[in-house]
Scaffold this motif. Sequence first.
Motif, PDB file in Angstrom:
ATOM      1  N   PHE A 175       0.853  -1.186   0.000  1.00  0.00           N
ATOM      2  CA  PHE A 175       0.000   0.000   0.000  1.00  0.00           C
ATOM      3  C   PHE A 175       0.885   1.231   0.000  1.00  0.00           C
ATOM      4  CE2 PHE A 175      -2.615   3.237   2.097  1.00  0.00           C
ATOM      5  CZ  PHE A 175      -3.763   3.163   1.331  1.00  0.00           C
ATOM      6  N   SER A 176       0.620   2.160  -0.912  1.00  0.00           N
ATOM      7  CA  SER A 176       1.412   3.385  -1.012  1.00  0.00           C
ATOM      8  C   SER A 176       0.676   4.536  -0.351  1.00  0.00           C
ATOM      9  CB  SER A 176       1.670   3.735  -2.479  1.00  0.00           C
ATOM     10  OG  SER A 176       2.414   2.715  -3.085  1.00  0.00           O
ATOM     11  N   LEU A 177       1.368   5.183   0.579  1.00  0.00           N
ATOM     12  CA  LEU A 177       0.808   6.368   1.230  1.00  0.00           C
ATOM     13  C   LEU A 177       1.003   7.584   0.330  1.00  0.00           C
ATOM     14  CD1 LEU A 177       2.202   5.745   4.824  1.00  0.00           C
ATOM     15  CD2 LEU A 177      -0.152   5.447   4.057  1.00  0.00           C
ATOM     16  N   ASN A 178       0.262   8.644   0.604  1.00  0.00           N
ATOM     17  CA  ASN A 178       0.368   9.858  -0.205  1.00  0.00           C
ATOM     18  C   ASN A 178       1.760  10.478  -0.157  1.00  0.00           C
ATOM     19  OD1 ASN A 178      -2.272   9.654  -1.054  1.00  0.00           O
ATOM     20  ND2 ASN A 178      -3.070  10.926   0.611  1.00  0.00           N
ATOM     21  N   ASP A 179       2.505  10.231   0.944  1.00  0.00           N
ATOM     22  CA  ASP A 179       3.852  10.802   1.060  1.00  0.00           C
ATOM     23  C   ASP A 179       4.908   9.955   0.339  1.00  0.00           C
ATOM     24  OD1 ASP A 179       4.259   8.591   2.672  1.00  0.00           O
ATOM     25  OD2 ASP A 179       4.550   9.729   4.514  1.00  0.00           O
ATOM     26  N   GLY A 180       4.471   8.893  -0.352  1.00  0.00           N
ATOM     27  CA  GLY A 180       5.386   8.068  -1.120  1.00  0.00           C
ATOM     28  C   GLY A 180       5.893   6.834  -0.401  1.00  0.00           C
ATOM     29  N   HIS A 181       5.668   6.749   0.908  1.00  0.00           N
ATOM     30  CA  HIS A 181       6.103   5.560   1.644  1.00  0.00           C
ATOM     31  C   HIS A 181       5.236   4.360   1.270  1.00  0.00           C
ATOM     32  CE1 HIS A 181       8.112   8.508   4.257  1.00  0.00           C
ATOM     33  NE2 HIS A 181       8.926   7.503   4.533  1.00  0.00           N
ATOM     34  N   ASN A 182       5.890   3.216   1.186  1.00  0.00           N
ATOM     35  CA  ASN A 182       5.173   1.975   0.907  1.00  0.00           C
ATOM     36  C   ASN A 182       5.066   1.151   2.179  1.00  0.00           C
ATOM     37  OD1 ASN A 182       4.682   2.315  -1.877  1.00  0.00           O
ATOM     38  ND2 ASN A 182       6.811   1.838  -2.284  1.00  0.00           N
TER      39      ASN A 182
END
Length: 172
Positions: free
Chosen positions: A52-59
């Motif tokens: 799952f990818s967060l809006n800040d780019g972290h997976n």
Amino acid sequence: MKENKPKLQLVKLGVIGDSMAGKTSIINSIMNIEYTENLISTIGVEKLEAKFSLNDGHNIKLIIWDTTGQERAREMVFKTLKAVNGLILVFDVTGKNLFNNLDSWLKQINNNLGNKLIILFGNRIDLPKERREVSTEEAKEYAEKNNLPYFEVSAKTGQGIKEGISYFVNEV
């Protein structure tokens, strides 16, 4: 020289609620699996993995437990969910009886799992308004009374699901 890749953060999530609330379809949406109208009810507990990818780019690596809503299997379901970081409790906004069962679910969660992060998903908001039996206001009021973050979602269109999962992951 070998480049160090950041390790994916692991988040364990249980998805619970009455049968036919749309739990498996919500999980399929998270996993980018095409929506299917007539899914077979989950029997027992199924463990799935998704990135799952967060809006800040972290997976994030999500471990998701898809659970049966059948009452006779609840003891087994709750034993399986002891290790989760939290839960998504799902009801269908077109089914007042599923909404009315939320108190029972919360009581069972507290009795079996203790203090876990719980967020509430009101599913099937894509259906025509005249089919809706639980208003947004009623659901929000219930969620507020029980200190639950509330998200209106559609497993069919994906609406609201990414926001709800992002909230969950950030809280964990």
